[in-house]
Enzyme design. Structure first.
Site, short mmCIF file in Angstrom:
data_model
loop_
_atom_site.label_atom_id
_atom_site.label_comp_id
_atom_site.label_asym_id
_atom_site.label_seq_id
_atom_site.Cartn_x
_atom_site.Cartn_y
_atom_site.Cartn_z
CB CYS A 164 -0.88 -0.04 1.26
SG CYS A 164 -1.94 1.39 1.50
N GLY A 165 0.35 2.33 -0.49
CA GLY A 165 1.08 3.59 -0.43
C GLY A 165 1.36 4.04 0.99
#
Length: 162
Positions: A36-37
């Site tokens: 995930c970012g």
């Protein structure tokens, strides 16, 4: 009225993790994902853990693959990633769901206790965080964009509360 210590998780290694073992502690529960970012927040979570565990803070990471298939690995792969990339030493649960019919009861309880924006209870994305007080009740809910560092004042206040 239910409280945090009434629930049980499975640890990343498959062992039971009764949350009653955290009675009297302040707990930050986070749905995490490896791809995930927001994954770099692992570093900040680990720093919080190392800085405050001696004062009564526990952090529990709960891997979840419900958002963009960003946690596709097995528990062993998740553990290896967290250890090698971020030196994570705080407790981690086995992969679970935070929304829907199969949502873990702990997450259902936290979502209901502290709804999000506009009163919605659903978790919107990875790295949503819930702060639990020493009394076993939800104090606050934080959006994925809230960095671990941004929660320090709330954590310190929760640790100071009797």
């Amino acid at each position: 009225m239910p409280q945090f210590t009434d629930f049980e998780l499975l640890a990343l290694d498959g062992a039971p993790m009764p949350l009653s073992t955290f009675k009297g502690r302040v707990v930050l529960v986070v749905n995490v994902a490896s791809m995930c970012g927001f994954t770099p927040q692992y570093a900040g979570l680990e720093q919080l853990w190392r800085s405050y565990k001696g004062r009564g803070l526990t952090i529990i990471g709960c891997p979840c693959d419900q958002f963009g298939h960003q946690e596709p690995g097995t528990e062993a792969e998740i553990g290896a990633f967290c250890s090698s990339r971020y030196d994570v030493s705080f407790p981690m649960s086995a992969k679970l769901e935070v929304n829907g019919d199969q949502a873990h009861p702990l997450w259902q309880w936290m979502r209901d206790a502290e709804p999000g924006v506009l009163g919605t209870t659903a978790v919107k994305w990875n790295f949503t965080k819930f702060l639990i007080g020493r009394d076993g009740q939800v104090i606050a809910r934080y959006a994925p964009t809230a960095t671990p560092e941004s929660m320090v004042n709330d954590i310190e206040a929760a640790l100071a509360a009797v």
